[in-house]
Design an enzyme around this catalytic site. Sequence first.
Site, PDB file in Angstrom:
ATOM      1  N   ARG A 108       0.891  -1.172   0.000  1.00  0.00           N
ATOM      2  CA  ARG A 108       0.000   0.000   0.000  1.00  0.00           C
ATOM      3  C   ARG A 108       0.913   1.201   0.000  1.00  0.00           C
ATOM      4  NH1 ARG A 108      -5.402   1.277   3.387  1.00  0.00           N
ATOM      5  NH2 ARG A 108      -6.076  -0.181   1.787  1.00  0.00           N
ATOM      6  N   HIS A 135      -7.068   0.757  -6.694  1.00  0.00           N
ATOM      7  CA  HIS A 135      -7.295  -0.130  -5.545  1.00  0.00           C
ATOM      8  C   HIS A 135      -7.961  -1.407  -6.080  1.00  0.00           C
ATOM      9  CE1 HIS A 135      -7.608  -1.393  -1.529  1.00  0.00           C
ATOM     10  NE2 HIS A 135      -8.508  -0.572  -1.060  1.00  0.00           N
ATOM     11  N   GLN A 138      -9.911  -4.024  -3.865  1.00  0.00           N
ATOM     12  CA  GLN A 138     -11.216  -3.524  -3.442  1.00  0.00           C
ATOM     13  C   GLN A 138     -12.254  -3.757  -4.544  1.00  0.00           C
ATOM     14  OE1 GLN A 138     -12.177  -1.905  -0.401  1.00  0.00           O
ATOM     15  NE2 GLN A 138     -14.140  -2.407  -1.306  1.00  0.00           N
ATOM     16  N   ASP A 231     -17.466   6.885  -2.233  1.00  0.00           N
ATOM     17  CA  ASP A 231     -16.250   6.775  -1.422  1.00  0.00           C
ATOM     18  C   ASP A 231     -15.979   8.160  -0.833  1.00  0.00           C
ATOM     19  OD1 ASP A 231     -13.830   5.978  -0.276  1.00  0.00           O
ATOM     20  OD2 ASP A 231     -12.700   6.047  -2.154  1.00  0.00           O
ATOM     21  N   CYS A 271     -16.535   1.389  -0.007  1.00  0.00           N
ATOM     22  CA  CYS A 271     -15.362   0.562   0.290  1.00  0.00           C
ATOM     23  C   CYS A 271     -14.994   0.598   1.776  1.00  0.00           C
ATOM     24  CB  CYS A 271     -14.183   1.028  -0.541  1.00  0.00           C
ATOM     25  SG  CYS A 271     -13.789   2.771  -0.260  1.00  0.00           S
ATOM     26  N   ARG A 299     -13.386  -8.990   0.691  1.00  0.00           N
ATOM     27  CA  ARG A 299     -11.965  -8.719   0.498  1.00  0.00           C
ATOM     28  C   ARG A 299     -11.153  -9.976   0.804  1.00  0.00           C
ATOM     29  NH1 ARG A 299     -10.141  -3.467   0.833  1.00  0.00           N
ATOM     30  NH2 ARG A 299      -8.175  -4.488   0.288  1.00  0.00           N
TER      31      ARG A 299
HETATM   32  N1   CP Z   1     -11.290  -0.429   1.989  1.00  0.00           N
HETATM   33  C1   CP Z   1     -10.031  -0.471   2.465  1.00  0.00           C
HETATM   34  O1   CP Z   1      -9.057  -0.669   1.737  1.00  0.00           O
HETATM   35  O2   CP Z   1      -9.950  -0.317   3.815  1.00  0.00           O
HETATM   36  P1   CP Z   1      -8.601  -0.133   4.675  1.00  0.00           P
HETATM   37  O3   CP Z   1      -8.048   1.218   4.357  1.00  0.00           O
HETATM   38  O4   CP Z   1      -9.075  -0.260   6.087  1.00  0.00           O
HETATM   39  O5   CP Z   1      -7.647  -1.231   4.316  1.00  0.00           O
HETATM   40  N1  NVA Z   2     -10.135   6.566  -1.567  1.00  0.00           N
HETATM   41  C1  NVA Z   2      -9.801   6.155  -0.239  1.00  0.00           C
HETATM   42  C2  NVA Z   2      -9.952   4.676  -0.092  1.00  0.00           C
HETATM   43  C3  NVA Z   2      -9.606   4.111   1.267  1.00  0.00           C
HETATM   44  C4  NVA Z   2      -9.753   2.631   1.331  1.00  0.00           C
HETATM   45  C5  NVA Z   2      -8.382   6.594   0.093  1.00  0.00           C
HETATM   46  O1  NVA Z   2      -7.495   6.433  -0.760  1.00  0.00           O
HETATM   47  O2  NVA Z   2      -8.155   7.114   1.181  1.00  0.00           O
END
Ligand code: CP
Ligand code: NVA
Length: 315
Positions: A108, A135, A138, A231, A271, A299
Amino acid sequence: MRSLAGRHLLWLGDFEPWEIRRFVEVGLELKRRYYAGERIIPVLRGKSVALIFEKPSTRTRVSMELAVWQLGGYPVVLNANEMQLSRGEPVKDTARVLSRYVDAIAARVKKHETLEEMARYSSVPVINMLSDFSHPLQALADVMTIWERFGRVEGVSVSYVGDCGNNVAHSLLLASVALGAKVRLGCPREYRPDARVLRAAEEMSAKSGGSFEIYDDPAEAVRGADVVYTDVWVSMGQEGEAEVRREKLRPYQVNEELMRLASRNAVFMHCLPARRGEEVTEDVIESPRSIVWEQAENRLHVQKAVLALILGGLS
Ligand code: CP
Ligand code: NVA
């Protein structure tokens, strides 16, 4: 036909529609087996996966660690702040070193380019656990959830309103059209998807029979929809733009009034984590139409599918 074995998963634009469908089909199968009592399916026996986090996470952190473990592998969870990366060790060096230890690197990252560089230097598959651009894990869970709810994804009308230029919107668009959904996006012009994603979505739609349209008006985007998705307006790393984003995106809030325009059986998706009172109201996310917990659960299952197909010898 190209196999999924050994592939990097950086964004869904690198995959054919049938490959995206395969991830989801195997996710559904592994979920069925999990509930039939097969908690451990050891296709990763003797293998390990590094899980690197440059940003916070709840769902991805737990579901990826358990996914590796439930497949009989060993997850090495690494907070990037505690790695030499944080003291300036180059990404390319980190990737080459980790490749000598583990069978895959999942990360990440703040910048998508970090993943691209990792993939260039890694001799093992690199899996995107969220970047500023995409992502994919997701979105695979999202289309799996739509499939479960409607018995198919083909022809399902999926509407996403809000920040259509973020990681989640980009990936949802690609995964949904890949499986033949009719996607409608509702967003201000400055928050439309990246041109590269739009090109990939066009190519994907031509192959799969899916389609997408973009509207300025959230009501037009949502009218008659089967799925209403949103989102956060301020993604991780965009805190400096928070005020402007909240101002521009306010008309795109998913509330009861907007949900009334969707189909009678429409579901709400997100998400997570959600900001109640911003992109979604408390009554919508807590309503019986909300399937956000199923999404979060999936997930785990779809990530097991990804690991099993890329690393575990499943095809
Ligand atoms: N939806 C998602 O990726 O959640 P987290 O940021 O908690 O991993
Ligand atoms: N769009 C959001 C998704 C988090 C899972 C972010 O990047 O913060």
